[in-house]
Design an enzyme around this catalytic site. Sequence first.
Site, PDB file in Angstrom:
ATOM      1  N   SER A  66     -14.970 -18.093  17.552  1.00 10.59           N
ATOM      2  CA  SER A  66     -16.291 -17.675  16.700  1.00 10.59           C
ATOM      3  C   SER A  66     -16.926 -18.734  17.481  1.00 10.59           C
ATOM      4  CB  SER A  66     -16.567 -17.263  15.293  1.00 10.59           C
ATOM      5  OG  SER A  66     -17.376 -17.163  14.575  1.00 10.59           O
ATOM      6  N   HIS A  94     -15.642  -8.382  13.421  1.00  8.03           N
ATOM      7  CA  HIS A  94     -15.723  -9.905  13.844  1.00  8.03           C
ATOM      8  C   HIS A  94     -14.508 -10.610  13.069  1.00  8.03           C
ATOM      9  CE1 HIS A  94     -17.089 -13.454  15.126  1.00  8.03           C
ATOM     10  NE2 HIS A  94     -16.882 -14.076  14.413  1.00  8.03           N
ATOM     11  N   ASP A 134     -16.147  -5.638  16.533  1.00 12.06           N
ATOM     12  CA  ASP A 134     -16.985  -6.792  16.142  1.00 12.06           C
ATOM     13  C   ASP A 134     -17.834  -5.911  16.709  1.00 12.06           C
ATOM     14  OD1 ASP A 134     -18.524  -9.046  16.182  1.00 12.06           O
ATOM     15  OD2 ASP A 134     -16.667 -10.016  17.159  1.00 12.06           O
TER      16      ASP A 134
END
Length: 352
Positions: free
Chosen positions: A134, A332, A302
């Site tokens: 991320s 995610h 995701d």
Amino acid sequence: MGELHTETGGHLPDVRLAYETWGTLDADGANAVLVLHALTGDAHVASHRADPSAGWWEELVGPGRAVDTDRWFVVAPNMLGGCDGSTGPSSPAPDGAPWGSRFPFVTLRDAVETERRLAEHLGVTAWQAVIGGSMGGARALEWAVTHPEMVRGVAVLASTACSSAEQIAWAQAQTQAVRLDPDWAGGDYHPGPGPVVGLGIARRIAHTTYRSAAELEGRFGRAAQGAENPFGTVAGPRAGRYQVESYLDHQAAKLVDRFDAGSYVTLTEALMSHDVGRGRGGVEAALAGYPGRAFVAAVDSDRLYFPAESERLARLLPGEVPVHTIASPIGHDGFLTEYAQVAEELKAALEL
């Protein structure tokens, strides 16, 4: 870390970075691995003697694990702008008062510069790998493009080469939720408690994007909290609430208890600015200059960082870079919860 002149012209006269380490650095300073956290993460990646509590990537780092601390010197910093020991809006400025609204806008490149100084301070001459998911993956890419001579391998999980319009849109809703809370006070609410309602709303928005629609439906559906009826009557007042509301309230309360709203806004806007191609002729040109090894992974469910974006990143990196798929129904956050699915592939790709 000394003073910092930020990418956009801001100035911090004395920057501090909190960090944790595992393992032992070799004499040549080249057996090091850098692990970078996501938006509301911190430096505690894994347990160690000083802090035996489980870290947020416990399966990744440790003796005999994919990043073997019997072999590698692992470093995990808390990002500039954070609230877990690094200089951020809640930190004291030179006048002794918290920075608050005076804290400058910082970018991921500013964060990388402070981390480069940390490497120099520790005696690290090269990273065998820079690993992140991320926002951590975005910082890892900035490291690879900004300092390719130091980065032998880069691992990017559930991230992209630049923030998309949709990612920016979700982020803007979160920062507005914080700023529109009357207790934001223009950013000068320290020592607090500050805009806890706005921060809680921001976390509810964010957490919804971190989880998949299928997971929320499967876990909660339209079920009521406890034995209450959440519907009331069509024409009358609503009674009770849905289980998914209770879940989001719980996630919001957890974050509000541990995270500073100013840091949340600072780090979110840093991630909004993410673009490795900025000032470098575009993403394709920037990535083409990275000569090291690369590992890319995506979570199949995701809906914040789409697998197609990981596929584009892999295509633009030099050489044949496959996209490793993490199969997870949750969305995610699967890069954190299901990391073990790709641990061996990452180890092999980065020669860890």
